[in-house]
Motif scaffolding. Structure first.
Motif, short mmCIF file in Angstrom:
data_model
loop_
_atom_site.label_atom_id
_atom_site.label_comp_id
_atom_site.label_asym_id
_atom_site.label_seq_id
_atom_site.Cartn_x
_atom_site.Cartn_y
_atom_site.Cartn_z
N ASP A 30 0.80 -1.24 0.00
CA ASP A 30 0.00 0.00 0.00
C ASP A 30 0.83 1.28 0.00
N VAL A 31 1.92 1.30 -0.78
CA VAL A 31 2.74 2.51 -0.88
C VAL A 31 1.95 3.54 -1.67
N GLU A 32 1.74 4.70 -1.08
CA GLU A 32 0.97 5.75 -1.75
C GLU A 32 1.85 6.69 -2.56
N GLU A 33 3.04 6.98 -2.03
CA GLU A 33 3.89 7.96 -2.71
C GLU A 33 5.32 7.84 -2.19
N VAL A 34 6.28 7.99 -3.10
CA VAL A 34 7.70 8.06 -2.74
C VAL A 34 8.22 9.36 -3.35
N VAL A 35 8.92 10.17 -2.55
CA VAL A 35 9.45 11.44 -3.02
C VAL A 35 10.96 11.45 -2.84
N ILE A 36 11.66 11.75 -3.92
CA ILE A 36 13.11 11.93 -3.87
C ILE A 36 13.37 13.41 -4.13
N LYS A 37 13.98 14.08 -3.17
CA LYS A 37 14.21 15.52 -3.28
C LYS A 37 15.68 15.79 -3.62
N LYS A 41 15.13 19.61 -8.20
CA LYS A 41 13.80 19.08 -8.52
C LYS A 41 13.42 18.00 -7.52
N ASP A 42 12.14 17.67 -7.54
CA ASP A 42 11.61 16.54 -6.77
C ASP A 42 11.13 15.49 -7.76
N LEU A 43 11.39 14.22 -7.45
CA LEU A 43 10.84 13.11 -8.23
C LEU A 43 9.76 12.47 -7.37
N VAL A 44 8.53 12.49 -7.85
CA VAL A 44 7.40 11.98 -7.09
C VAL A 44 6.86 10.74 -7.77
N PHE A 45 6.94 9.61 -7.07
CA PHE A 45 6.43 8.33 -7.56
C PHE A 45 5.08 8.09 -6.90
N LYS A 46 4.00 8.08 -7.66
CA LYS A 46 2.67 7.76 -7.14
C LYS A 46 2.46 6.25 -7.30
N LYS A 47 1.92 5.61 -6.29
CA LYS A 47 1.61 4.18 -6.34
C LYS A 47 2.82 3.35 -6.79
N ALA A 48 3.97 3.60 -6.23
CA ALA A 48 5.20 2.90 -6.61
C ALA A 48 5.25 1.51 -5.97
N GLN A 58 21.85 -3.94 6.85
CA GLN A 58 21.96 -2.84 5.88
C GLN A 58 20.75 -2.93 4.95
N LYS A 59 19.86 -1.92 5.02
CA LYS A 59 18.64 -1.95 4.20
C LYS A 59 18.84 -1.17 2.90
N THR A 60 18.34 -1.78 1.82
CA THR A 60 18.35 -1.15 0.50
C THR A 60 16.92 -1.11 -0.01
N TYR A 61 16.49 0.05 -0.49
CA TYR A 61 15.14 0.22 -0.99
C TYR A 61 15.18 0.33 -2.51
N GLN A 62 14.32 -0.43 -3.18
CA GLN A 62 14.20 -0.36 -4.64
C GLN A 62 12.82 0.19 -4.94
N VAL A 63 12.78 1.28 -5.72
CA VAL A 63 11.52 1.92 -6.09
C VAL A 63 11.29 1.71 -7.58
N ILE A 64 10.11 1.16 -7.91
CA ILE A 64 9.78 0.92 -9.31
C ILE A 64 8.52 1.71 -9.63
N GLY A 65 8.60 2.54 -10.66
CA GLY A 65 7.46 3.35 -11.07
C GLY A 65 7.92 4.46 -11.99
N ASN A 66 6.98 5.25 -12.44
CA ASN A 66 7.27 6.38 -13.32
C ASN A 66 7.11 7.67 -12.53
N PRO A 67 8.21 8.38 -12.30
CA PRO A 67 8.12 9.59 -11.47
C PRO A 67 7.59 10.79 -12.24
N GLU A 68 6.95 11.66 -11.49
CA GLU A 68 6.59 12.98 -12.01
C GLU A 68 7.72 13.90 -11.56
N GLU A 69 8.27 14.65 -12.49
CA GLU A 69 9.39 15.55 -12.18
C GLU A 69 8.85 16.94 -11.88
N ILE A 70 9.14 17.44 -10.70
CA ILE A 70 8.67 18.77 -10.31
C ILE A 70 9.89 19.63 -10.04
#
Length: 115
Positions: A30-37, A41-48, A58-70
């Motif tokens: 249920d990931v709603e949003e991932v933001v990379i600042k 610019k900000d990269l906003v992944f909706k429903k990633a 050591q934790k590694t996070y992998q984000v898959i999705g199409n970001p909106e570039e702001i």
């Protein structure tokens, strides 16, 4: 390639091997949003789709999705605004607008105001 995996991929064997190596992989639900600042610019992944791999703490996070570039709006420095005003004899509002348009590039702002 891992031993014993010729001819196909066996997820169960792969999971056992990862567990032996101390690696745990989990899918975040249920990931709603991932933001990379970044500074520009900000990269906003909706429903990633987000996967977390924990390798011996050591934790590694992998984000898959199409970001909106702001793009972030530039707030020009007071000194830059004054300098542009002095060089072009423009008012403060014009100097700020030119600096924003050219993303803080003083030379480009001055050239645009001299045209």
């Amino acid at each position: 390639m891992f031993p014993g995996m010729r001819g196909g991929f066996d997820q169960r064997k792969m999971d056992q091997l990862m567990k032996q190596m101390g690696i745990d992989i989990e899918e975040l639900e249920d990931v709603e949003e991932v933001v990379i600042k970044t500074a520009e610019k900000d990269l906003v992944f909706k429903k990633a789709d987000v996967t977390v791999m924990d390798a011996k703490g050591q934790k590694t996070y992998q984000v898959i999705g199409n970001p909106e570039e702001i793009k972030k709006e530039i707030t020009p420095d007071e000194e830059d605004v004054k300098f542009v005003m002095e060089q072009t004899n423009c008012n403060e509002e014009e100097a700020i607008e030119a600096l924003k348009e050219y993303e803080g590039d003083i030379a480009e702002a001055i050239i645009s105001l001299e045209e």
